[in-house]
Design a protein around this motif. Structure first.
Motif, PDB file in Angstrom:
ATOM      1  N   VAL A   1       5.583  -7.504  47.910  1.00 55.25           N
ATOM      2  CA  VAL A   1       5.981  -6.251  48.746  1.00 55.25           C
ATOM      3  C   VAL A   1       6.379  -5.272  47.782  1.00 55.25           C
ATOM      4  O   VAL A   1       7.313  -5.513  47.146  1.00 55.25           O
ATOM      5  CB  VAL A   1       6.860  -6.631  49.912  1.00 55.25           C
ATOM      6  CG1 VAL A   1       7.304  -5.538  50.852  1.00 55.25           C
ATOM      7  CG2 VAL A   1       6.458  -7.713  50.531  1.00 55.25           C
ATOM      8  N   VAL A   2       6.058  -4.039  47.911  1.00 56.07           N
ATOM      9  CA  VAL A   2       6.301  -2.994  47.049  1.00 56.07           C
ATOM     10  C   VAL A   2       6.203  -1.664  48.148  1.00 56.07           C
ATOM     11  O   VAL A   2       5.228  -1.361  49.018  1.00 56.07           O
ATOM     12  CB  VAL A   2       5.528  -2.490  46.171  1.00 56.07           C
ATOM     13  CG1 VAL A   2       5.683  -1.306  45.442  1.00 56.07           C
ATOM     14  CG2 VAL A   2       5.307  -3.789  44.974  1.00 56.07           C
ATOM     15  N   ASP A   3       7.503  -1.089  48.417  1.00 60.94           N
ATOM     16  CA  ASP A   3       7.503   0.012  49.265  1.00 60.94           C
ATOM     17  C   ASP A   3       7.059  -0.186  50.505  1.00 60.94           C
ATOM     18  O   ASP A   3       6.025   0.628  51.331  1.00 60.94           O
ATOM     19  CB  ASP A   3       7.164   1.072  48.742  1.00 60.94           C
ATOM     20  CG  ASP A   3       7.654   1.742  47.398  1.00 60.94           C
ATOM     21  OD1 ASP A   3       8.818   1.327  47.472  1.00 60.94           O
ATOM     22  OD2 ASP A   3       6.909   2.251  46.494  1.00 60.94           O
ATOM     23  N   GLY A   4       7.151  -1.078  51.283  1.00 58.48           N
ATOM     24  CA  GLY A   4       6.711  -1.460  52.639  1.00 58.48           C
ATOM     25  C   GLY A   4       5.118  -2.006  52.657  1.00 58.48           C
ATOM     26  O   GLY A   4       4.617  -2.037  53.722  1.00 58.48           O
ATOM     27  N   LEU A   5       4.681  -2.226  51.367  1.00 62.39           N
ATOM     28  CA  LEU A   5       3.203  -2.771  51.674  1.00 62.39           C
ATOM     29  C   LEU A   5       2.910  -4.025  50.989  1.00 62.39           C
ATOM     30  O   LEU A   5       3.766  -4.457  50.098  1.00 62.39           O
ATOM     31  CB  LEU A   5       2.398  -1.684  50.542  1.00 62.39           C
ATOM     32  CG  LEU A   5       2.205  -0.280  50.935  1.00 62.39           C
ATOM     33  CD1 LEU A   5       1.679   0.632  50.037  1.00 62.39           C
ATOM     34  CD2 LEU A   5       1.555  -0.111  52.433  1.00 62.39           C
ATOM     35  N   LEU A   6       2.243  -4.738  51.207  1.00 57.27           N
ATOM     36  CA  LEU A   6       1.600  -6.201  50.927  1.00 57.27           C
ATOM     37  C   LEU A   6       0.608  -5.817  49.838  1.00 57.27           C
ATOM     38  O   LEU A   6      -0.412  -5.060  50.040  1.00 57.27           O
ATOM     39  CB  LEU A   6       1.216  -7.027  51.882  1.00 57.27           C
ATOM     40  CG  LEU A   6       2.228  -7.617  52.836  1.00 57.27           C
ATOM     41  CD1 LEU A   6       3.131  -7.065  53.607  1.00 57.27           C
ATOM     42  CD2 LEU A   6       1.242  -8.991  53.734  1.00 57.27           C
ATOM     43  N   VAL A   7       0.892  -6.402  48.576  1.00 57.44           N
ATOM     44  CA  VAL A   7       0.168  -6.254  47.293  1.00 57.44           C
ATOM     45  C   VAL A   7      -0.039  -7.245  46.712  1.00 57.44           C
ATOM     46  O   VAL A   7       0.560  -8.227  46.624  1.00 57.44           O
ATOM     47  CB  VAL A   7       0.747  -4.991  46.331  1.00 57.44           C
ATOM     48  CG1 VAL A   7       0.984  -3.691  47.207  1.00 57.44           C
ATOM     49  CG2 VAL A   7       1.987  -5.578  45.934  1.00 57.44           C
TER      50      VAL A   7
END
Length: 480
Positions: A269-275
């Protein structure tokens, strides 16, 4: 390697097979074996109304059924197919082992009955999931993602479609999302998934396995023979250890998932995103955006972790990022899994009746603050000190219920001395008990609080099952 394991599958025509148990998996196994021409005998120690009804249906198709005696092995048996819950030290299974007979579970039988797909000439790949908690949600998320990518798929195993029905379905499935328990893995020595995941590990079912080591070893079988990816939880070192110990196919990779910023070969998770930094061309310097945390419903931390594990398995199969987002956006978990029932007078009421052990309850408690926690039931030998110590700072109050409430009360006295504790429903069951529970919780909750039914215990001392426990909770809350 994947196909060689089933080379010794017998010709079932005329083969005397004993099916142990009339549970969920027993009747489907008996029917499939009978269709293959086997001479099938089902044995079960019970002789109640349910068993007699099942026996009548099976006898109508030529299956012999023996009720009231689940301990002796029928004469002439050449193969035993056991229900997953039967322990290895059950008298019938011990007799089979002493006679040198193979003992399979329904998953082992299903694995050996797979048929080649016309498109590939190989059986449908299995993307397999196990863990102490989160299996069902992850498998259902995975099936939703695969379907969003246009794949013919189903969630099978302990959820949705029977694994035996899935491998014999017409038209055949292209790929299967398979939930596997430690019991099923114990009885499936030939299983070789395309990719597998262990979500987490905490003490559970130790009465069946005998030790934490044996329980973990059974879970670790999901990695054996993996072709593409062994997916593990970076926050749970034991899952990574199981990957390191696994015998996998050449080129299979270890893929981690984390709620933190992912490293190469991880999803996170990065800045509210699943990556995704695992299934991209340059995983050292780039990542693929898969979805937003808000695309996960509800976006509780353990649900996000499940979504990352599901995404990792789907990506190992070649699913595009857009399908991950679409699948997660459309997915809603089953009842009794962190399900918001209502908000009444500013208090949120959440049903996580499926949290039947301490590990699941801990994950649920982490998602809310402050909490009026409804806890208790059958503890199954669990200890609660670690759970209570971690959750103490989040607790507004605790409502204790059930046969083993004393164990939880003692942990609260040691680690949450300032938290008010109310005990209710002593000797009550069913709807009467739940009315007392909800009434007590309402009296303790303040505006902005969450009342959380996450009992950390089994339900059968007061309710038919965790589903009834959750349904009655929801009914009482709606009365408010």
């Amino acid at each position: 390697m994947n196909e060689a394991a089933a080379d010794d599958t017998p010709d079932f025509k005329g083969l005397p097979v004993t099916v142990a148990g009339l549970g969920v998996s027993g009747p489907p196994a008996a029917r499939v074996l009978r269709d293959l021409g086997a001479e099938v005998t089902v044995v079960d120690g019970g002789d109640g109304e349910r068993q007699r009804a099942q026996a009548a249906e099976l006898r109508a198709i030529g299956v012999r059924v023996r009720l009231g005696d689940g301990s002796s092995l029928p004469e002439g048996t050449r193969l035993v197919v056991t229900s997953p819950g039967w322990r290895p030290d059950s008298p019938l299974l011990l007799a089979a082992a002493e006679a040198g007979l193979p003992v399979w579970g329904d998953v082992e039988l299903a694995w050996r009955l797979r048929r080649p797909l016309p498109e590939t000439g190989e059986p449908a790949p299995w993307l397999a999931v196990t863990g102490t908690n989160g299996k069902t949600t992850t498998v259902q998320m995975l099936a939703a993602i695969l379907a969003a990518d246009g794949r013919r798929t189903a969630a099978v195993g302990n959820v949705g479609v029977s694994v035996l029905d899935a491998v014999t379905a017409e038209p055949p499935y292209e790929v299967l999302a398979v939930e596997l328990s430690s019991y099923q893995l114990h009885w499936a020595p030939s299983l070789r998934p395309y990719s597998g995941a262990v979500l987490n590990l905490a003490p559970d079912h130790l009465d069946w396995h005998g030790s934490m080591e044996a329980y973990a070893a059974a879970k670790g079988r999901i990695y054996q023979g993996n072709r593409v990816a062994c997916v593990y939880n970076t926050a749970d070192p034991l899952t990574e250890r199981l990957v390191r110990e696994a015998d996998v196919e050449e080129g299979c990779r270890a893929i981690g998932f984390t709620l933190e910023t992912p490293r190469p070969s991880e999803l996170g998770v990065v800045d509210g995103l699943l990556v995704d930094r695992a299934f991209v061309a340059d995983r050292q310097r780039s990542a693929a955006e898969l979805a937003a945390v808000e695309d996960v419903h509800p976006p509780a931390p353990h649900n996000v972790a499940d979504a990352l594990a599901a995404a990792a398995l789907a990506r190992s199969y070649g699913v595009e990022p857009a399908a991950v987002r679409e699948g997660l956006r459309g997915f809603r978990p089953d009842a009794h899994r962190v399900a918001e029932v209502a908000v009444v007078d500013g208090v949120r009421w959440v049903d996580d009746s499926k949290a039947t052990n301490t590990h699941a309850a801990a994950a649920s408690l982490r998602a809310y603050e402050p909490v009026v926690w409804i806890a208790g039931g059958l503890a199954k030998g669990a200890e609660f000190d670690e759970l209570v110590a971690e959750a103490a700072g989040r607790l507004r109050a605790v409502v204790l219920i059930g046969a083993d409430r004393d164990v939880i009360r003692a942990s609260l006295a040691r680690h949450a001395t300032e938290v008010p504790v109310v005990e209710v429903a002593d000797g009550e069951t069913g709807a009467t008990a739940m009315a007392s529970v909800v009434r007590a919780a309402r009296g303790l909750a303040h505006e902005g609080d969450t009342v959380l039914l996450a009992p950390a215990c089994a339900s059968m001392d007061m309710f038919t099952n965790y589903g009834e426990r959750g349904d009655l909770f929801a009914e009482e809350v709606r009365r408010l």
